[in-house]
Motif scaffolding. Structure first.
Motif, short mmCIF file in Angstrom:
data_model
loop_
_atom_site.label_atom_id
_atom_site.label_comp_id
_atom_site.label_asym_id
_atom_site.label_seq_id
_atom_site.Cartn_x
_atom_site.Cartn_y
_atom_site.Cartn_z
N ARG A 151 0.83 -1.21 0.00
CA ARG A 151 0.00 0.00 0.00
C ARG A 151 0.86 1.26 0.00
O ARG A 151 0.61 2.22 -0.72
CB ARG A 151 -0.91 0.01 1.23
N ASP A 225 -3.89 1.16 -7.64
CA ASP A 225 -4.71 1.39 -6.44
C ASP A 225 -5.73 0.28 -6.26
O ASP A 225 -5.84 -0.32 -5.20
CB ASP A 225 -5.42 2.74 -6.53
N ALA A 228 -3.92 -2.89 -5.24
CA ALA A 228 -3.58 -2.97 -3.82
C ALA A 228 -4.82 -3.30 -3.00
O ALA A 228 -4.77 -4.10 -2.05
CB ALA A 228 -2.95 -1.66 -3.35
#
Lengths: 266, 266
Positions: A151, A225, A228
């Motif tokens: 992250r 994004d 993740a």
DNA sequence: CGATGAATTATGCGATCACATTTTGAGGGA
DNA sequence: TCCCTCAAAATGTGATCGCATAATTCATCG
């Protein structure tokens, strides 16, 4: 070795040198000599061989796109540049050749190969295969710490894109992806992926660099994004699909806009 | 080089030597010298470097399982065995190390690594991924000549199994599989598969060799005939599935019966 | 007999040398 | 200006040397 006397040779200055090669090698050697100081309570110093340092340096130069396709890499020139003899350089070059990062001309000279469009597409297809699989594995194998690191790397990647810094973006992209791959639990797969990156990465900078301004738009074909998030939910299927899409669409972009070598040869 | 004086060293005789290494190297050198004879109408002679010959020789020895796991390979001993200096041997060893066929001990010595069960399973999983994909590609890319060659190699493989000749079986299996892979049209994929075989093949002989008698039964988990047929019909899905099953079931067999290194270490 | 420590050998690694071939560059002629 | 020739420099490749460390051997001692 009279290091000062060669200051003006600089055959590789043309592409910005390799950075601080010579310094790092020199320091490495000094460190090596300190290995057996005396038995005060000191931590052990890891001995790093010269050929290993040379390899690392060349790898970094390749991966960051600082070496232009077609460039001939000769052991003597590099050795002079680094302030070592031929031998460690030769070993490093042999390694890079055996991993297909460099290719030999008929006479044995090594060059960073030029990339043809079909070749690049082929490499990217192999990446889709291996890295998609790795992403799936990560969804089940990753620890909480892995996911946290992923992250964080993803956030740094987003920031680099917003900053319009292409070099930083590519470096962060590498970091993000390999944080994932290293968590997949398959040494064999990681190795395969590393070899693919070693072959493909030298060209990313060349191709992507032409669109300096358009970097913000890259986020539209960048699913890191969502990726993740999918990993955090341990959704293997989704993670694999997103990884494949990320690589595929990035490849499509480069295949459409990059200028490759003429397709004819071979 | 007084080649005769070393006749009694033979440090590697222990595992059957490497075959006729020294001869092939010696011949290679003689050939090299003939390169520029005179301008009679003779075909060009391909110059094969010493380090390349050494690499080929070592690779063959590895792939056929003639080197036992844990064996240390030292450049000096090999050089003496082959009648060359260290240098070509070093280059070959560096290549093998960079492809993970050999691993370095902390002091830099290279050994053929011992294989742990989990490691082998990992390698086989990567093989399933890459070689399954390759088989799928072949179904659409292969020429008629390719398919003919694959069928022939398949017939030879069947015969080797019926003959109960384990070494021949393994060699034929390699030939059959790589006839397929080389027809897949993806250089990147072929390279990945080659590196996987270089890591895994040295152990096949060890593990499979324990069941000398049971070789006829191996055809029950060997789908090469069906595979060749599926390729001939250009049924990509079926070909991929059969290839995966062949590798998977073969791996299960070896994982169940082979004796691996203790799982503990790292 | 087994353990310990010193001497010897083996080995990795880097530097340097040597040689043949290739590549490069300068000079000169059409 | 272009092309050819030939000398000089560069380069790949292999051999040899040297050093420091690691591995092995062997003799001595408990």
């Amino acid at each position: 070795m009279a290091r000062g006397t060669r200051e003006d040779r600089g055959a590789f200055r043309a592409f910005g040198a390799f950075g601080d090669l010579r310094w790092s090698v020199a320091i490495g050697r000094a460190v090596e000599r300190m290995t057996k100081a005396s038995s005060l309570g000191l931590e052990a110093i890891e001995v790093v061989r010269l050929h290993e340092q040379v390899y690392q340096t060349l790898t970094r130069a390749l991966m960051s796109g600082r070496i232009p396709p077609g460039r001939k890499l000769t052991s003597r020139k590099l050795a002079a540049e680094l302030g070592t003899s031929d031998m460690p350089v030769r070993a490093a070059l042999v390694r890079l050749q055996s991993l297909r990062a460099l290719v030999a001309l008929p006479n044995g000279s090594l060059i960073l190969p030029r990339m043809r469009r079909g070749q690049f597409a082929d490499l990217m297809a192999a990446r889709v295969l291996c890295e998609g699989q790795a992403a799936e594995l990560v969804a089940s194998h990753a620890t909480a710490a892995d996911l946290r690191a992923i992250r964080q790397a993803g956030a740094a990647l987003t920031q680099a894109a917003l900053d319009q810094d292409i070099d930083d973006y590519l470096a962060r992209n590498y970091e993000f992806k390999f944080h994932i791959y290293r968590a997949c639990g398959s040494e064999a797969l990681i190795f395969l992926i590393e070899t693919l990156w070693l072959q493909a990465a030298p060209f990313l900078r060349q191709f992507a660099g032409k669109f300096e301004g358009a970097l913000a738009g890259i986020l539209e074909i960048d699913y890191h994004d969502e990726l993740a998030a999918a990993l955090a939910e341990r959704n293997a299927t989704l993670a694999g699909a997103l990884m494949r899409r990320d690589i595929h669409e990035g490849a499509e972009y480069l295949l459409a806009h990059g200028d490759f070598d003429a397709e004819a040869s071979s």
